[in-house]
Design an enzyme around this catalytic site. Sequence first.
Site, PDB file in Angstrom:
ATOM      1  N   GLU A   1       0.818  -1.219   0.000  1.00 17.57           N
ATOM      2  CA  GLU A   1       0.000   0.000   0.000  1.00 17.57           C
ATOM      3  C   GLU A   1       0.850   1.266   0.000  1.00 17.57           C
ATOM      4  O   GLU A   1       0.403   2.319  -0.472  1.00 17.57           O
ATOM      5  CB  GLU A   1      -0.924   0.011   1.231  1.00 17.57           C
ATOM      6  CG  GLU A   1      -1.971  -1.089   1.251  1.00 17.57           C
ATOM      7  CD  GLU A   1      -3.038  -0.920   0.192  1.00 17.57           C
ATOM      8  OE1 GLU A   1      -3.404   0.240  -0.120  1.00 17.57           O
ATOM      9  OE2 GLU A   1      -3.500  -1.944  -0.348  1.00 17.57           O
TER      10      GLU A   1
ATOM     11  N   GLU B   1      -1.169   9.315   0.114  1.00 14.57           N
ATOM     12  CA  GLU B   1      -1.231   8.893  -1.278  1.00 14.57           C
ATOM     13  C   GLU B   1      -0.769  10.019  -2.199  1.00 14.57           C
ATOM     14  O   GLU B   1      -0.835  11.209  -1.855  1.00 14.57           O
ATOM     15  CB  GLU B   1      -2.630   8.435  -1.647  1.00 14.57           C
ATOM     16  CG  GLU B   1      -3.708   9.487  -1.663  1.00 14.57           C
ATOM     17  CD  GLU B   1      -5.027   8.932  -2.154  1.00 14.57           C
ATOM     18  OE1 GLU B   1      -5.079   8.488  -3.314  1.00 14.57           O
ATOM     19  OE2 GLU B   1      -5.989   8.929  -1.371  1.00 14.57           O
TER      20      GLU B   1
ATOM     21  N   ASN C   1     -14.466   6.170   7.132  1.00 17.19           N
ATOM     22  CA  ASN C   1     -13.419   5.342   7.744  1.00 17.19           C
ATOM     23  C   ASN C   1     -12.657   6.117   8.823  1.00 17.19           C
ATOM     24  O   ASN C   1     -12.290   5.563   9.867  1.00 17.19           O
ATOM     25  CB  ASN C   1     -12.447   4.831   6.681  1.00 17.19           C
ATOM     26  CG  ASN C   1     -12.976   3.628   5.937  1.00 17.19           C
ATOM     27  OD1 ASN C   1     -13.663   2.782   6.518  1.00 17.19           O
ATOM     28  ND2 ASN C   1     -12.680   3.532   4.654  1.00 17.19           N
TER      29      ASN C   1
END
Length: 359
Positions: A215, A224, A259
């Site tokens: 990831e 990211e 989340n």
Amino acid sequence: MSRQRLIAFLTALAVAVGLAVLVPLSSTASAADCAAAWNASSVYTGGQSASYNGHNWTAKWWTEGETPGAADVWADSGACGSGGGSGGTTGGSGCSYPSWVAGRSYVTGDVVTYTNGLLYIATHDNPGYDPTISTWYWSPYTCSGSGGGTGGTNPSGGFVVSEAQFDQMFPSRNSFYTYSGLTAALSAYPAFATTGSDTVKKQEAAAFLANVSHETGGLVYVTEIDKSGNYCAAEPYGCPAGTYSYYGRGPMQLSWNFNYKAAGDSLGVDLLDNPGLVETDPAISWKTGLWYWNTQTGPGTMTPHNAMVNGAGFGETIRSINGSIECNGGNPAEVQDRVNKYESYAAILGVSPGGNLSC
């Protein structure tokens, strides 16, 4: 007749009739010398010895990272020293642990009695640092009365992955992803890498680290690369931190406002209003990765933790993270990269990766 003459007479009589003479043991007899202290990152082969918690232990076969006394690979060769050696015992069981000695080497999991009478457990290998000063290397320890207790970073007395092994897995990692941050996060999910056999514990740790490596490009990226997407789904609580603030962060690249809300609620931290904590606090960042691993099924049918401890295999952890995006032919190259990393990390930990590797 004096006691000395009586002993001499009985000894002579025993010799005369051919009986074995029993010589009283000296009250000053001492235990065997302690072997070199056990080290979690060292490899031991059958017949090699190491000392741990006041006992010498002999390896039955090849082992690395399996704690003496907690793994069947070690045979107890008896008490050693007189409080000497790494973790030498003063009482052998219960709540009696050796006195801490400045300058003596200790390994992760050793428990000592400090000069203030309190117990401390080594959370990292160290050359005898003071438990009340070097709190990164030591944590308070509470004894249960049967050799067990609580304290440190993990109920089993230490993470199954040593810092040296962690460094070997991630030689180019971002300095944000610290080993201490990971071990500090373990207490939030005590079942992680402590459930099942020693093999299963290591397999789960390797599986988690393989997935977070995939990831994050080997623990290189904290956030990211592309942050332009809309990560704010319609929820009753909205997006108080801003429309584009819930991009992927941390070892599991936590994304979306729902989340962040769920992870924060579980961890007791307001991540909905403060998502940046996942990229600025190493322990919180690692905790979000462990939150997903231990509590979320994602697009799969089980949590990654349950997949590893219940024998479903590494492939099911991939399904729980990315589902059909990668599994069922969605992106076989991405799946294979995860599998390759898992097999590599399992080898570093000295365990078989098991079956059901792909999804």
